[in-house]
Design a protein around this motif. Structure first.
Motif, PDB file in Angstrom:
ATOM      1  N   PRO A 101       0.822  -1.219   0.000  1.00 55.30           N
ATOM      2  CA  PRO A 101       0.000   0.000   0.000  1.00 55.30           C
ATOM      3  C   PRO A 101       0.848   1.257   0.000  1.00 55.30           C
ATOM      4  N   GLN A 147       1.937   1.855  -3.468  1.00 46.64           N
ATOM      5  CA  GLN A 147       0.826   2.382  -4.262  1.00 46.64           C
ATOM      6  C   GLN A 147       0.668   3.880  -4.008  1.00 46.64           C
ATOM      7  N   GLN A 148       0.749   4.242  -2.733  1.00 40.97           N
ATOM      8  CA  GLN A 148       0.618   5.663  -2.380  1.00 40.97           C
ATOM      9  C   GLN A 148       1.723   6.485  -3.026  1.00 40.97           C
ATOM     10  N   GLN A 175       1.125   6.988  -6.619  1.00 37.32           N
ATOM     11  CA  GLN A 175       0.050   7.975  -6.723  1.00 37.32           C
ATOM     12  C   GLN A 175       0.600   9.404  -6.510  1.00 37.32           C
ATOM     13  N   MET A 176       1.446   9.521  -5.484  1.00 42.53           N
ATOM     14  CA  MET A 176       1.998  10.826  -5.140  1.00 42.53           C
ATOM     15  C   MET A 176       2.900  11.330  -6.272  1.00 42.53           C
ATOM     16  N   ALA A 224       0.844  12.431  -9.017  1.00 42.99           N
ATOM     17  CA  ALA A 224       0.149  13.682  -8.689  1.00 42.99           C
ATOM     18  C   ALA A 224       1.076  14.887  -8.884  1.00 42.99           C
ATOM     19  N   ARG A 280       4.916  19.495   1.532  1.00 42.77           N
ATOM     20  CA  ARG A 280       3.954  18.516   2.060  1.00 42.77           C
ATOM     21  C   ARG A 280       4.007  18.398   3.576  1.00 42.77           C
ATOM     22  N   GLU A 296       0.718  17.630   5.002  1.00 42.26           N
ATOM     23  CA  GLU A 296       0.330  16.229   4.743  1.00 42.26           C
ATOM     24  C   GLU A 296       1.040  15.299   5.728  1.00 42.26           C
ATOM     25  N   GLN A 307       8.662   6.201   3.842  1.00 41.05           N
ATOM     26  CA  GLN A 307       7.903   6.719   2.707  1.00 41.05           C
ATOM     27  C   GLN A 307       8.759   7.655   1.838  1.00 41.05           C
TER      28      GLN A 307
END
Lengths: 239, 405
Positions: free
Chosen positions: B3, B6-7, B10-11, B14, B304, B307, B324
């Motif tokens: 996961p 995947q994030q 995605q990031m 983005a 970020r 975030e 991360q």
């Protein structure tokens, strides 16, 4: 058994030569199932109190017990675990990840809890359905209205079945209609037996909760129970 | 982990522009390292081939003049060997192959119509061309054992002579009026180490040479048996020649046994030095690329911060945040590396197809170069991601949450 117990909690900052007391000897007990508001003007210390209650910040001194844990002695990782499974946050500005869908935003706390993808997806979908967004799951935040974003944030706060839900000015960025919907949702959550703490400077929002803790200059100046008919307070008065 | 990956994807998607810039920086660095090292490798290989005789274990031995008296014989005696005397070397256990060389500078070399060509004659054995690492042009045939036995009138000529005389394989030339069929032509630029005017040589079988002239061989070439070092071989040869011709075995002037090992060391060090310099230049560019990634990662952490605060608030540990950001940096660098390696291979392919100057050789990306580039990249990626990641992981939740969105 109290869910939250604060004793002599102080938080002070050094600002130049002077010490600023954001919290000054705050003692407080909150029971499971309460729906209360922390009310105060800007700079009163209510947000600091929320940060301490939410384990986002450590008090300078004093004792904080949450669900039988002495939180003041815990490490960063232990506090992260507490935030993950005992506390749900709702922020004024929603704080959703812009590049993730509603479903992915709600799933995020479960990722850190180590829940597998299948259960994560099912639980997040269930919560989005619960807040009335079953048809917005694959939408990104920029495709949602303010009220919908806040409902996604509520679903995210609920996804780990937390002991406390902490909401910081949850209707502050919403129009009155959306604000009313969120307030109604909070009432529903309270009736389900969840513990909700709303931090606000809005007296009308505070009046919809069952207890108001008024804070000024970092001190609790008033602790008013609005609905004594509630079973929690009846029990407390009987203690 | 999945996961989180995947994030991260995605990031990165983005923030396409930022990701693209970071990846471009890495691609640029990798391409610089690999292309420069490939050019260096091509340059090394072409020059190593030019000096192939120096770099091979073949030993030359040329008879000269004694400098010391020995057992009643005076100094300054001229040493010479007949072919059968040189052939006795073939019985030595330290020696694998022997090739004698005859040479005639004043023979008449003409084309079939009688025009004089600037060639000179060498009588050689069938091993000669291999021992000298001489490459022949397409369609050429080497001088064989059969040619030696049959005293064939065939010849392998230097490419320059062929060019000047307009000669091709199958044509004839005359040596002292006797026709020889050209069976081979040496390849341009790859004629082995140049010793004299080799590009004009006319190689004929040694047996044919001795039919024409009664000269003695001017030198012998020797390949040692496996495991015999150059030092041992030269010592054996000197004592063999000394016992044959009765001179002092310590008299190094009697036979010239050139030792190219120091030259080889010098040349290889020089060529590898050039390669290292090119690789280092590329690595510097790669380091600049890594700085770009670090810069973009720092920017990412700053942008970020809020975030990160949200993630910390909902239960991420500092380690989760560290991992991360390390993975984000790692992924940018990995994608950049894969694209960089692919682009480098394509560029080298294009360069080789376009054709580069002969002196540059044929650029080639070696496995070592790829491994070196990868290891430098891994270290730089870790450094480029670690410090921004650590900054992110050390953020206090409440401070991060209060950052501007």
């Amino acid at each position: 058994m109290p869910l939250v117990k604060l004793e002599g909690v102080t938080k002070h900052y050094e600002s130049g030569d002077e010490s600023v007391y954001a919290l000054d000897d705050v003692s407080l007990i909150i029971y499971k199932g309460e729906f209360l508001s922390i009310l105060g003007p800007s700079g009163s210390g209510k947000s600091t109190l929320m940060n301490v209650l939410g384990c986002l910040d450590k008090p300078t001194s004093g004792f904080y017990q949450l669900d039988d844990h002495d939180v003041s002695t815990l490490s960063c990782n232990q506090l992260a675990a507490i935030r993950n499974n005992k506390i749900g946050f709702i922020f004024q500005s929603f704080n959703l990840l812009e590049y993730a869908t509603a479903l992915e935003n709600v799933m995020l706390p479960l990722v850190y809890a180590g829940v597998n993808i299948k259960k994560r997806r099912a639980k997040a979908a269930e919560l989005l359905k619960r807040v009335g967004l079953e048809d917005r799951m694959s939408h990104k935040p920029n495709e949602l209205s303010g009220g919908q974003k806040q409902r996604v944030a509520i679903a995210r706060a609920l996804v780990n079945d937390p002991q406390i839900i902490l909401a910081d000015e949850p209707t502050g960025a919403l129009d009155s209609k959306s604000g009313a919907e969120i307030e109604a949702l909070f009432s529903e959550l309270h009736h389900e037996g969840r513990t909700l703490i709303v931090v606000t400077h809005d007296i009308s929002l505070a009046r919809r909760t069952k207890r108001i803790i008024n804070i000024k200059d970092g001190k609790v100046v008033e602790d008013e129970i609005l609905d004594r008919s509630s079973a929690i307070y009846r029990r407390r008065e009987g203690d | 982990m999945i996961p989180m990956l995947q994030q991260i994807v995605q990031m990165l998607f983005a923030h396409r522009l930022r990701s693209l810039l970071a990846i471009t920086a890495v691609v640029w660095g990798i391409v610089s390292v690999l292309v420069l090292m490939a050019l260096g490798e091509g340059f090394y290989q072409i020059n190593a081939r030019q000096f192939s005789l120096l770099m091979s274990d073949t030993q030359l031995a040329l008879p000269e003049v004694t400098s010391k008296p020995w057992k009643g014989r005076p100094a300054r005696r001229e040493i010479s060997f007949t072919e059968p005397e040189f052939r006795l070397l073939e019985k030595q256990s330290a020696i694998k192959a022997v090739s004698v060389l005859y040479q005639k500078w004043d023979a008449s070399v003409t084309d079939i119509t009688g025009h004089t060509l600037p060639g000179y004659i060498r009588g050689v054995d069938n091993h000669y061309i291999d021992m000298r690492k001489i490459k022949l042009a397409a369609g050429s045939r080497n001088i064989s054992r059969h040619d030696i036995n049959r005293h064939s009138r065939i010849t392998v000529i230097g490419w320059q002579l062929a060019q000047q005389g307009g000669l091709s394989i199958g044509d004839k030339l005359r040596v002292n009026g006797i026709p020889f069929i050209i069976t081979g032509i040496t390849r341009q630029s790859e004629g082995g180490m140049s010793m004299g005017r080799e590009d004009n040589q006319v190689l004929i079988p040694s047996s044919t040479f001795t039919d024409l002239w009664s000269d003695k061989p001017v030198q012998v070439m020797v390949t040692p048996a496996p495991g015999i070092s150059g030092v041992v071989l030269r010592k054996n040869l000197l004592s063999f020649f000394a016992s044959q011709k009765h001179f002092d075995p310590s008299d190094k002037r009697a036979m010239w046994l050139p030792d190219f090992s120091q030259d080889v060391k010098f040349f290889t060090t020089l060529l590898r030095g050039i390669q290292l310099f090119l690789g280092a230049s590329g690595a510097m560019t790669l380091a600049v690329g890594a700085l770009g990634v670090a810069n973009i990662m720092f920017l990412s952490v700053t942008e970020r911060t809020r975030e990160i605060g949200v993630r910390l608030a909902i239960g991420a540990t500092p380690t989760n945040i560290l991992v991360q950001f390390l993975l984000e940096g790692g992924m940018l660098v990995s994608i950049g590396t894969v694209i960089g390696v692919a682009v480098s291979y394509v560029l080298i392919l294009l360069m080789n197809q376009m054709g580069l100057p002969d002196w540059l050789g044929t650029p080639v990306i070696s496995v070592d170069a790829v491994l070196m580039a990868l290891s430098v990249t891994v270290v730089l990626a870790l450094l480029a991601s670690f410090f921004p990641a650590r900054r992110a992981a050390n953020l206090i939740p409440v401070t991060a949450l209060s950052a501007r969105a």
